[in-house]
Design a protein around this motif. Structure first.
Motif: not given
Ligand SMILES: Cc1ncc(COP(=O)(O)O)c(C=O)c1O
Length: 440
Positions: A125-126, A151, A153, A204, A208, A241, A243-244, A266
């Motif tokens: 993600t970063t 976050f 990133s 995001t 997170s 973002d 990712v979650h 991942h």
């Protein structure tokens, strides 16, 4: 012009296949061992069968899918096959590079419901956020809007990109208390902060630090309303973002309405460690210029021929240089694994377990639930504030009790759990009991 095309054809015919995208001579995908059951031979409606695909320590309850994935059998086996192929003959294995990258793009595109040409492959993600924000032509006077909840990133990628381009970055708070956040409050605060000079809205999907899942669709509509009447060059783009959310919530980029969707594969998707993607809608892809040279045609061939042919967003923004291909190409199996279980079933399971965990933790006196109870405003992340004492001590004690949680890496630190396809209702109940016992 005709001369340039001729030279280009000559180069395409003579150059190594891996550089120019010729598939002839490329390596085939190594075949799966016949001893390994195929996905359609597994009863993936049974969560214990799904869990058995992981080599996670069975003594522990793994509530940390948000950190880094363990690989399920199909992914692990694919990594091993590719690794063996590279150990035996690296030159032959890499010769199918572009074809195998395209297989990953196709698998990701099928999962996300988008066009494969719109997907760039990254390592995290970063990395994706860095590439996107550095790829935008930010100028003095441009306003970049993000939030206090994002976050490191996102914040750091924006700081670095804005410093180079002379743009202003503003962080707004979308809520004061995550536990009582509402979709209207969040959307209203974002809409009020968008200015005529806003060129980027950086959000995001699932925070997170708090577990708040943003109402991205409504927020995208607010960005679209602000864009109404603007010239294309003045539009604000919405970068997410994700990712979650990816692998925990079944919504796809077009459902969400974002312009750019950035994620590692991942974490909740349980894809190969060190993999990720960026999807950009056709219009937004145009404004994100590549930062790292792509190893593909047309970029590489342009270098050889002096041509200037544009790359589709996906290949042009996939960083070149050789990669850990045994991981990158095994991402195909991670998408297939989730597709075989069913993204809606995965999301429902994640949500059902998160609701059970929140219901339990809400009754524990020693902690305060930070994540909204509303399933519409949360996904698999569940965060609590410890009333007394050191939260890191609680995380340590939970591990002693065989429950894997973590601390949120933010200035305000909460204890964080993540329910997923590798956790069970019994483990959720055990986590609640352990928290109650340890904070008594
Ligand atoms: C919201 C958010 N974005 C990005 C990251 C980093 O993800 P990656 O390791 O894929 O760069 C994290 C945490 O690891 C995160 O919580």
């Amino acid at each position: 012009m005709a001369g340039a095309r001729l030279r280009r054809r000559t180069v395409l015919a003579g150059a190594p296949a891996l550089l120019v995208g010729c598939s002839d001579g490329g390596s085939d995908r190594p075949a799966a061992a016949s001893s390994q059951p195929s996905l359609d031979e597994l009863d993936l409606t049974d969560w214990e069968v799904v869990r058995a695909q992981f080599a996670l320590d069975p003594e522990l309850a793994h509530f940390a899918a948000y950190v880094l994935a363990s690989h399920p059998v199909p992914v692990r086996a694919a990594v091993e096959r590719w690794r063996d192929a590279f150990e035996a003959d690296p030159a032959a294995a890499v010769a199918g590079e572009l074809e195998h990258d395209d297989e990953v793009r196709a698998a990701a595109a099928g999962y996300l419901g988008v066009d494969a040409a719109e997907i760039a492959l990254t390592g995290s993600t970063t990395m994706g956020l860095g590439l996107v924000y550095h790829g935008l032509a930010l100028r003095p006077g441009d306003h970049v809007l993000t939030t206090t909840h994002d976050f490191y990133s996102t914040h750091e990628a924006l700081r670095l990109a804005a410093a180079r381009g002379g743009a202003e970055v503003e962080q707004v708070a979308l809520y004061d208390d995550p536990a009582t956040a509402s979709a209207d409050e969040v959307t209203g605060r974002l809409a009020a902060a968008i200015r005529p000079a806003t060129r980027v809205v950086a959000l995001t999907w699932v925070h997170s630090n708090t577990g708040v899942k943003l109402p991205v669709r409504a927020m995208a509509d607010a960005v679209a309303a602000a864009n109404a009447g603007r010239a294309d060059a003045d539009r604000a783009i919405l970068v997410l973002d994700a990712v979650h959310g990816l692998g925990a919530d079944a919504a796809r980029p077009r459902d969400l309405g974002c312009d750019v969707f950035v994620s590692g594969t991942h974490k909740w998707l349980f894809g190969p460690r060190g993999t990720g993607l960026v999807w950009a809608a056709a219009g937004a892809g145009v404004v994100v210029a590549p930062t790292i040279p792509s190893f593909t045609a047309p970029s590489f061939v342009n270098w050889l021929t002096g041509d200037d042919q544009p790359s589709p967003f996906g290949v042009g923004n996939t960083p070149g240089g050789y990669q850990a291909f045994e991981h990158r190409w095994a991402a195909t199996e991670a998408f297939a694994f989730h597709q075989a279980i069913g993204p809606d079933r995965v999301a429902a399971r994640t949500q059902e377990l998160a609701t059970r965990l929140k219901d339990g933790l809400a009754d524990v006196g020693g902690v305060r639930l930070v994540t909204p109870r509303d399933p519409g405003l949360s996904a698999g992340l569940v965060c609590v504030e410890v009333a007394r004492g050191d939260p890191s001590e609680l995380v340590r004690q939970l591990r002693d009790a065989r429950i894997v949680a973590s601390l949120t890496p933010y200035r305000e630190t909460y204890v964080r759990f993540g329910t997923s396809i590798v956790t069970t209702p019994d483990q959720v109940d055990a986590a609640v009991e352990a928290v109650a016992e340890l904070t008594r």
